[in-house]
Design an enzyme around this catalytic site. Sequence first.
Site, PDB file in Angstrom:
ATOM      1  N   GLU A 118       0.827  -1.208   0.000  1.00 36.58           N
ATOM      2  CA  GLU A 118       0.000   0.000   0.000  1.00 36.58           C
ATOM      3  C   GLU A 118       0.861   1.259   0.000  1.00 36.58           C
ATOM      4  O   GLU A 118       0.583   2.220  -0.743  1.00 36.58           O
ATOM      5  CB  GLU A 118      -0.919  -0.003   1.232  1.00 36.58           C
ATOM      6  N   HIS A 160       2.502   1.817  -3.358  1.00 35.70           N
ATOM      7  CA  HIS A 160       1.489   2.291  -4.310  1.00 35.70           C
ATOM      8  C   HIS A 160       1.236   3.784  -4.139  1.00 35.70           C
ATOM      9  O   HIS A 160       1.122   4.525  -5.120  1.00 35.70           O
ATOM     10  CB  HIS A 160       0.191   1.503  -4.105  1.00 35.70           C
ATOM     11  N   HIS A 174     -12.294   3.826  -9.276  1.00 29.18           N
ATOM     12  CA  HIS A 174     -10.889   4.171  -9.074  1.00 29.18           C
ATOM     13  C   HIS A 174     -10.030   3.627 -10.204  1.00 29.18           C
ATOM     14  O   HIS A 174      -9.168   4.337 -10.743  1.00 29.18           O
ATOM     15  CB  HIS A 174     -10.425   3.617  -7.724  1.00 29.18           C
ATOM     16  N   HIS A 188      -4.297  -9.767 -16.753  1.00 27.40           N
ATOM     17  CA  HIS A 188      -5.632  -9.413 -17.244  1.00 27.40           C
ATOM     18  C   HIS A 188      -5.825  -7.893 -17.211  1.00 27.40           C
ATOM     19  O   HIS A 188      -6.336  -7.299 -18.173  1.00 27.40           O
ATOM     20  CB  HIS A 188      -6.680 -10.095 -16.349  1.00 27.40           C
TER      21      HIS A 188
END
Length: 302
Positions: free
Chosen positions: A59, A62, A124, A276
């Site tokens: 986190e 990021h 988001h 993906h």
Amino acid sequence: MNNIFLKIFGVITSIGMVVVLIQGVLVTQTGSGDACGAEWPLCLGQVFPESPTIQTLIEYTHRVVSGLLGLMVITMAIWSWRKLSHIHETRFFAIIAILFIVFQGLLGAAAVVWGQSDAVMALHFGFSLISLTSVVLLTALAFENDMPDVVVQPTISKGMGYYIYFVLFYVYFVVYTGAYVKHTESSAACTGWPLCNGQLIPPLRDGIAVQFGHRVAAAILFFVILFMFIQLQRRYKDQKLIYYSGLISFIFVIVQVISGAIVVFTGFSLASSMFHAIFVSLLFTSVSYATLLAYRSKLKSK
């Protein structure tokens, strides 16, 4: 070549935005969104968290990378505005790039501090995607600056142009349903592929309805893009930019279908989910460029 440093910076920023998208998927997949506590921009009350867990590192990294890329996107937008202002679309994409990178950051911060519904959090990823696309298109404008107008302004029918617009909006809708699947934790609601729990049409309730709805929307997307590519191949193969945009979009949607199946067969592994996400981002970007070309064709016909 003109604006070579702008082109290089645009490519680097575009790659960086893909990294941010991948990190967002990593945060969601590992459940790391709350790993810094309910506070922002600090993490566990600190600028640099001490003895962080793996989830906290995910986190925190990021957040740092997103902040750095936010500054790079703003720089790219301002730089493009100054150097490419003679190109009709530059200012629009510069504004969109800044707006959506800001929206993305604010939504992420609001989710950490106050929490958000799954429906809102699914946006988001979509905001990140629009920000990425605007940077890629600004970079494309820098490269197009060296090309003759006849190359970058194709001539297509009004109907074809409107269909490409539809494809863009439909791709975004499918992306949103995929993000909604993740945030509602509905990924495992359908086992097997292409059938859902061994059924062609399963009982549409709770997570099964969310997952099955995304599968149906994604299957329709394949045929929507296939039709677009067939039309471009039949009627506009001599107009290289828009033809190759359609070809690349078709290749990406094939890979997207295959990667979706791999996600299911690998038990929704982290690697397959990230793969993906990368290709859906590339698909949206390629269709966006085709849409830009279609828009120019409409302007040219006036």
